[in-house]
Scaffold this active site. Structure first.
Site, PDB file in Angstrom:
ATOM      1  N   CYS A 343       0.782  -1.213  -0.076  1.00 26.38           N
ATOM      2  CA  CYS A 343       0.151  -0.122  -0.143  1.00 26.38           C
ATOM      3  C   CYS A 343       0.833   1.210  -0.054  1.00 26.38           C
ATOM      4  CB  CYS A 343      -0.867   0.193   1.247  1.00 26.38           C
ATOM      5  SG  CYS A 343      -2.067  -1.313   1.438  1.00 26.38           S
ATOM      6  N   ARG A 438     -12.498   0.850  -6.635  1.00 25.43           N
ATOM      7  CA  ARG A 438     -12.077   0.701  -5.417  1.00 25.43           C
ATOM      8  C   ARG A 438     -11.593   1.905  -4.604  1.00 25.43           C
ATOM      9  NH1 ARG A 438     -10.009  -4.904  -3.482  1.00 25.43           N
ATOM     10  NH2 ARG A 438      -8.796  -4.533  -1.400  1.00 25.43           N
TER      11      ARG A 438
HETATM   12  P1  XMP Z   1      -0.816  -7.133   3.086  1.00 26.71           P
HETATM   13  O1  XMP Z   1      -0.085  -6.273   4.217  1.00 26.71           O
HETATM   14  O2  XMP Z   1      -1.419  -8.473   3.916  1.00 26.71           O
HETATM   15  O3  XMP Z   1      -2.103  -6.404   3.106  1.00 26.71           O
HETATM   16  O4  XMP Z   1      -0.099  -7.439   2.005  1.00 26.71           O
HETATM   17  C1  XMP Z   1      -3.269  -6.681   1.985  1.00 26.71           C
HETATM   18  C2  XMP Z   1      -4.366  -5.749   2.292  1.00 26.71           C
HETATM   19  O5  XMP Z   1      -3.803  -4.610   1.468  1.00 26.71           O
HETATM   20  C3  XMP Z   1      -4.982  -3.765   0.954  1.00 26.71           C
HETATM   21  N1  XMP Z   1      -4.318  -3.298  -0.373  1.00 26.71           N
HETATM   22  C4  XMP Z   1      -4.135  -2.084  -0.631  1.00 26.71           C
HETATM   23  N2  XMP Z   1      -4.254  -0.919   0.061  1.00 26.71           N
HETATM   24  N3  XMP Z   1      -3.101   0.176  -1.602  1.00 26.71           N
HETATM   25  C5  XMP Z   1      -3.600   0.120  -0.543  1.00 26.71           C
HETATM   26  O6  XMP Z   1      -3.295   1.318   0.253  1.00 26.71           O
HETATM   27  C6  XMP Z   1      -3.329  -0.933  -2.465  1.00 26.71           C
HETATM   28  O7  XMP Z   1      -2.739  -0.819  -3.805  1.00 26.71           O
HETATM   29  C7  XMP Z   1      -3.662  -2.185  -1.923  1.00 26.71           C
HETATM   30  N4  XMP Z   1      -4.069  -3.377  -2.650  1.00 26.71           N
HETATM   31  C8  XMP Z   1      -4.598  -4.332  -1.346  1.00 26.71           C
HETATM   32  C9  XMP Z   1      -6.203  -4.590   0.988  1.00 26.71           C
HETATM   33  O8  XMP Z   1      -7.103  -4.312   2.215  1.00 26.71           O
HETATM   34  C10 XMP Z   1      -5.552  -5.850   1.387  1.00 26.71           C
HETATM   35  O9  XMP Z   1      -6.253  -6.980   1.862  1.00 26.71           O
END
Ligand code: XMP
Length: 488
Positions: A343, A438
Site C-alpha cells: 500500500c 475501489r
Molecule cells: P498485506 O499487508 O497483507 O495487505 O499485503 C493486504 C491488504 O492491503 C490492502 N490493499 C491495498 N491498500 N493500496 C492500498 O493502500 C493498494 O494498492 C492495496 N491493495 C490491497 C487490502 O486491504 C488488502 O487486503
C-alpha cells in the site's frame, strides 16, 4: 494477584482501554507493541481458533485470504476453506467470471477428481503411453469414455505397458459391466463418507468412478486420496463447509456506478443475486474508504435485498466508521487504511491510522453494535495475528499468501530463486485491470486514458515462493496457538 503486591510492574500490565488511552494521541502498529504475559492455565494445543464473521458464518481458522488479483481465485479459496479459513475472490474480472470462480469452490469436493484424465476406446496403448509422458502423469489408470462422454470401461495400469503398445484401448480395457461406479446423486451431502464406505466394502479395489443418469463420467475417487482425507478429518481444524457440505467461499464486489455517480442498482442487484443463487457465503464491499455515503448506501441496498447474506464492508479506521456500516447492515467491517505491504495510500493521500490503534478504535464501535471486525493489511508474521486477534475477530492476509503455489500467477525464476508477482489493487496495473473503483477512480478512465489520469495507491512486488497454503497456514496457526498459550 492484588495490585499492592506488584506495584513496580503493574503499569506495564494495562488493559487495552488504559493502554491505548495512555498512548493517545500517538497511535501504534503491530511492531510498536508486545503482549505481556501473566499466569496461564492453558497449553497452546488446548486453544481454539474458531471464530465467526456473522451469526450465520463460522470458521475454524480466523484467517481470510485477501480479495486481490494476485492472491485469491478459486484455487486459493479452495485451499483456504479446506484449512478452515475463507477465501474472498477478487473482482478484477467480469461478473460472470467471478460467479464461475465461486462456483468452482462451491462445487469442489475434496478427494473427488472432478475432471479426471480419460482416454478413448479407439486410441492405442502407444498413444496412452505418450499422453502419460507428455503430461508427466504419475498414474497409469484411465477411465475410458466415448465421444459423448459415456463411460465404456477402465484402462488398468497393468496393461499400459510397452509390450501391449499395438493394442487398442478397447481391446485392453476392463469392460463397463465390470467397472465399479457410484451414481452422482447417491453422493448427496457426504461424498467422502460414501466413497469411504465403498472402499471399506470392496477390499482391493482402489478406483471408484462417478457417473450421472446417462452413465456419463463425472468424477473419480481413489482409495489413497480417501485414506489421506480420513487422516485429515481427525485433525482439529475442520474445513469450512456450508450446511450442504459445500466448501465456503466469499467474493468481493466493486459498487457499480452509472456515469452520474449513482449506484447502478440493476447491475448491483443482478451480481449479488447471481452470487447468492450459487450459495456464495459472504460478500465484501471492498473499498479504500468505507465510511462514506456511497458505501453506506450500497450496504443498505444489499442488506434490503438479501436479508441473510453475510455482508462485509470497509475499510474504516474508526469506531464511528464501524458503527456507521453496522447501522447500514454490515455483519463484519474490515479495518485498515494503508497498513498493507504493497500500500502507498499513506504516502500518496497522507491518510491512515497505525493499524493496532485503528483496531482498538474499531473494536469499540463493534462492541457497541454487536458486529465483527476483520484486521486487514500489515500482517507479516504470526505474532501480528495474535496481537490483531486481541481486538479483532479475524485477519485478512495478502502478502503472506501471495507467494503460495495456490495464488494466481506464474512462478518466475530469478537468479535461481522462485517468485510470484504480488501487487496492490490500487497499483496502476491492477487498476487498469478493473480495480480503479475501489480507490474512487473511474474504471473507464483507468482503462482508456490510462494511468496518467489517476493516482496509484499501491505498488507491484515479487514474493518469494512460500510453498503451499497448508504449510503457511499451519505455521501461522501454530504461532497463534502459541501466543494464546502464553496469554492464557
Ligand atoms: P498485506 O499487508 O497483507 O495487505 O499485503 C493486504 C491488504 O492491503 C490492502 N490493499 C491495498 N491498500 N493500496 C492500498 O493502500 C493498494 O494498492 C492495496 N491493495 C490491497 C487490502 O486491504 C488488502 O487486503
Amino acid at each position: 494477584m492484588s495490585s499492592k503486591s506488584k506495584p513496580a510492574i503493574d503499569p506495564f500490565y494495562l488493559s487495552a482501554d488504559k493502554f491505548f488511552q495512555a498512548a493517545a494521541p500517538t497511535a501504534l502498529t503491530y511492531d510498536d507493541v508486545s503482549l505481556a504475559t501473566l499466569y496461564s492455565a492453558v497449553l497452546p494445543r488446548q486453544t481454539r481458533l474458531d471464530t465467526s464473521l456473522s451469526d450465520r458464518l463460522s470458521l475454524s481458522l480466523p484467517i481470510i485470504s485477501a480479495d486481490m488479483d494476485t492472491v485469491t481465485e478459486a484455487r486459493m479459496a479452495i485451499a483456504m476453506a479446506l484449512q478452515g479459513g475463507l477465501g474472498m475472490i477478487h473482482y478484477n474480472m467480469t461478473q460472470a467470471e467471478q460467479v464461475r470462480e465461486v462456483e468452482r469452490v462451491k462445487n469442489h469436493i475434496h478427494g473427488l477428481i472432478q475432471d479426471p484424465a480419460k482416454v478413448h476406446p479407439n486410441q492405442t496403448i502407444a498413444e496412452v503411453l505418450k499422453i502419460i509422458e507428455d503430461n508427466h502423469y504419475s498414474f497409469r489408470t484411465f477411465p475410458v469414455v466415448n465421444e459423448k462422454g459415456v463411460l465404456v470401461g477402465l484402462l488398468s495400469g497393468r496393461v499400459v505397458k510397452e509390450r501391449y503398445r499395438n493394442h487398442t484401448v478397447a481391446e485392453a480395457m476392463t469392460p463397463r459391466k465390470d467397472v465399479f461406479t457410484i451414481a452422482q446423486k447417491a453422493l448427496k451431502k457426504d461424498p467422502i463418507g460414501a466413497a469411504d464406505k465403498f472402499f471399506n466394502e470392496h477390499l482391493g479395489i482402489n478406483k471408484l468412478l462417478v457417473v450421472d443418469n446417462a452413465d456419463r463420467l463425472c468424477g473419480l475417487f481413489t482409495l489413497s486420496d480417501i485414506e489421506r482425507l480420513s487422516d485429515e478429518a481427525r485433525a482439529d481444524r475442520k474445513p469450512s463447509r456450508d450446511a450442504d457440505f459445500h466448501l465456503r467461499c466469499g467474493a468481493a464486489l466493486a459498487i457499480p456506478r452509472k456515469s452520474d455517480g449513482q449506484i447502478d442498482k440493476d447491475n448491483f442487484a443482478a451480481h449479488l443475486g447471481a452470487l447468492s443463487a450459487i450459495g456464495c457465503d459472504a460478500v465484501a464491499l471492498s473499498t479504500a474508504h468505507g465510511h462514506t455515503a456511497g458505501v453506506g448506501d450500497a450496504v443498505r441496498f444489499a442488506r434490503k435485498l438479501f436479508k441473510d447474506m453475510t455482508l462485509i464492508a470497509g475499510n474504516v479506521t474508526s469506531g464511528a466508521g464501524v458503527e456507521y456500516l453496522a447501522d447500514c447492515g454490515a455483519d463484519a467491517v474490515k479495518v485498515g487504511q494503508g497498513p498493507g505491504s504493497i500500500c502507498t495510500t499513506r504516502v500518496v493521500a497522507g491518510v491512515g491510522v497505525p493499524q493496532l490503534t485503528a483496531l482498538y478504535l474499531a473494536s469499540k464501535g463493534a462492541a457497541k453494535k454487536g458486529v465483527r471486525i476483520i484486521a486487514d493489511g500489515g500482517i507479516t508474521k504470526s505474532g501480528d495475528i495474535v496481537k490483531a486477534l486481541t481486538l479483532a475477530d479475524a485477519v485478512m492476509l495478502g502478502g503472506l499468501l501471495g507467494g503460495c503455489r495456490e495464488a494466481p500467477g506464474d512462478i518466475m525464476e530469478i537468479n535461481g530463486k522462485f517468485y510470484k508477482q504480488y501487487r496492490g489493487m490500487g497499483s496502476m496495473a491492477a487498476m487498469k485491470a478493473g480495480s480503479a473503483a475501489r480507490y474512487g477512480h473511474d474504471v473507464k478512465t483507468a482503462q482508456t486514458t490510462g494511468p496518467a489520469k489517476i493516482a496509484a495507491e499501491g505498488v507491484e512486488a515479487l514474493k518469494e515462493l512460500s510453498g503451499s497454503v497448508v504449510d503457511v497456514l499451519t505455521q501461522l496457526a501454530g504461532g497463534v496457538q502459541s501466543g494464546m498459550g502464553y496469554l492464557g
